[in-house]
Write an enzyme that holds these catalytic residues in place. Sequence first.
Site, short mmCIF file in Angstrom:
data_model
loop_
_atom_site.label_atom_id
_atom_site.label_comp_id
_atom_site.label_asym_id
_atom_site.label_seq_id
_atom_site.Cartn_x
_atom_site.Cartn_y
_atom_site.Cartn_z
N SER A 102 -11.69 -0.07 -7.04
CA SER A 102 -11.22 0.19 -8.36
C SER A 102 -12.44 -0.03 -9.43
O SER A 102 -12.05 -0.54 -10.38
CB SER A 102 -9.78 -0.33 -8.88
OG SER A 102 -9.36 0.84 -9.87
N GLU B 255 0.86 -1.23 -0.04
CA GLU B 255 -0.24 -0.08 0.02
C GLU B 255 1.02 1.25 0.06
O GLU B 255 1.76 1.31 0.84
CB GLU B 255 -0.94 -0.13 1.23
CG GLU B 255 -2.31 0.46 1.05
CD GLU B 255 -3.09 -0.52 0.00
OE1 GLU B 255 -3.27 -0.12 -1.14
OE2 GLU B 255 -3.66 -1.56 0.50
N ASP C 29 -3.90 -0.53 -10.55
CA ASP C 29 -5.32 -1.01 -10.86
C ASP C 29 -5.58 -1.45 -12.16
O ASP C 29 -6.14 -2.59 -12.29
CB ASP C 29 -6.33 0.24 -10.44
CG ASP C 29 -6.18 0.72 -9.13
OD1 ASP C 29 -5.53 0.43 -8.35
OD2 ASP C 29 -6.85 1.97 -8.90
N GLY D 91 -13.16 1.15 -2.97
CA GLY D 91 -11.63 0.70 -2.84
C GLY D 91 -11.52 -0.48 -3.61
O GLY D 91 -10.32 -1.30 -3.55
P1 ADP Z 1 -12.86 3.46 -7.08
O1 ADP Z 1 -12.08 3.32 -5.75
O2 ADP Z 1 -14.18 2.74 -7.31
O3 ADP Z 1 -12.12 3.41 -8.21
P2 ADP Z 1 -12.97 6.30 -8.27
O4 ADP Z 1 -13.25 7.47 -7.62
O5 ADP Z 1 -11.67 6.15 -8.46
O6 ADP Z 1 -13.47 5.03 -7.23
O7 ADP Z 1 -13.70 6.20 -9.49
C1 ADP Z 1 -15.28 6.25 -9.35
C2 ADP Z 1 -15.92 6.83 -10.49
O8 ADP Z 1 -15.59 6.18 -11.49
C3 ADP Z 1 -17.34 7.09 -10.31
O9 ADP Z 1 -17.62 8.18 -9.61
C4 ADP Z 1 -17.66 7.11 -11.84
O10 ADP Z 1 -17.43 8.55 -12.12
C5 ADP Z 1 -16.80 6.34 -12.59
N1 ADP Z 1 -17.30 5.07 -12.73
C6 ADP Z 1 -17.13 3.75 -12.14
N2 ADP Z 1 -17.91 2.92 -12.42
C7 ADP Z 1 -18.99 3.49 -13.28
C8 ADP Z 1 -20.18 2.72 -14.05
N3 ADP Z 1 -20.36 1.68 -13.97
N4 ADP Z 1 -20.62 3.81 -14.72
C9 ADP Z 1 -20.33 5.01 -14.81
N5 ADP Z 1 -19.43 5.70 -14.31
C10 ADP Z 1 -18.57 4.76 -13.37
MG MG Z 2 -10.24 4.32 -8.70
#
Ligand code: ADP
Ligand code: MG
Length: 391
Positions: free
Chosen positions: A135, A35, A181, A133
Amino acid sequence: MTTSPHVAADAFAARYDRSPDGVWQGPGRVNLIGEHTDYNDGFVFPFAIDRNTVVAVGARDDRSVRMSSDFADAPATVSLDDLDVDELAAGTLEGWSAYPFGVIWALRHFGADLSTVPGFDAHVSSDVPAGAGLSSSAALMCAVAVALNDEWQLGFDAPTLARVGQLAENKAVGAPTGIMDESASLFGRRDHGVFLDCRSLDTEVIELGFEDAGLELLVMNTRVDHAHATGGYAERRASCEKGARLMGVASLRDLDIDDLTRAERELDDETFRRVRHIVTENQRVLDTVRTLRTEGPRAIGDLLDASHVSMRDDFEISVPELDLAVETAQKCGAVGARMTGGGFGGAAIALVAHDRIDETKDAVEAAFAKAGFRAPDCFTVHPADAAGRAL
Ligand code: ADP
Ligand code: MG
């Protein structure tokens, strides 16, 4: 559990009134260990999980792109001509569509000729929770990247597609993420982890052996929101850069355990503890890979536990909810447990015998209720195959 490719295909048909040309999927990931080591040129060891973002794609006969998601009401639209540029003009990409449209732009950046490719309609469905978390962003990036690589016959290999996804996150979305990721999503394999050297970008797929050992990975999402770009994350990066500079190395990757005596002498206490986390965490990743090979997954518990202590006490990125989830899982007999991801919220993981999963889940929920914390979301994930064509 996985979003069926047919869900995205059916949603595509309902939105666009025709069948898609194909359906592609990209898995989320869990970081087993390693991490904050990624931006220190170090080692990480994530695996792709059996939760996916699925994208159904159908070519158009013009240069428009329309993209919809179960997340969003109206499709986002863009012209390929606006993405066939060196720099993205401000306002070209906004909201969630910055992720998939950023991939198109990044494919061009890596040499794809977009001048004659057709536009497309696409629909995205996913069972990767956003911001937990796991991704969801890389799952989306990688699903779209493999889809367009096939649909437009670009011929990029997986390492390049990983860099495409990362570049899109960095430049189109503006999130300062590393290569981990996307690498997990593009190199994963059932019951295997992806050992990644973030300096050389060498990846090695390593057998985890959870299936034979009767182990599952329990994710305990605290539902405490982690806002990556703000505060703590940037501060920790700055501390690491400072530590490396004062120790006279290009990055903390260049230090090993023997250097910690000098580090303690020369650095202020806080910087020293940040450095000690990175140096010991890199060693724990190497030890985890070696231990898996020699003794199997039941022997990696102490490394997972030690990783949590290091993040809690030295790197100081844990929160009470994460500590409670980890401690409770350990009390229930987990092989090992740690917070995972950037910290300040998000999820913890525990490696747990199959027949103790329910009991551990119940205990974590009860402990959260007793502490007055918001109810956690606990579920198992399994190391799964990489992004690719699903239908
Ligand atoms: P994570 O830890 O889940 O990667 P992030 O902040 O990096 O969190 O990414 C989340 C963002 O990715 C969401 O707010 C959205 O904008 C986009 N996202 C993820 N999955 C989807 C999906 N299935 N449809 C639309 N947008 C998505
Ligand atoms: Mg992310």
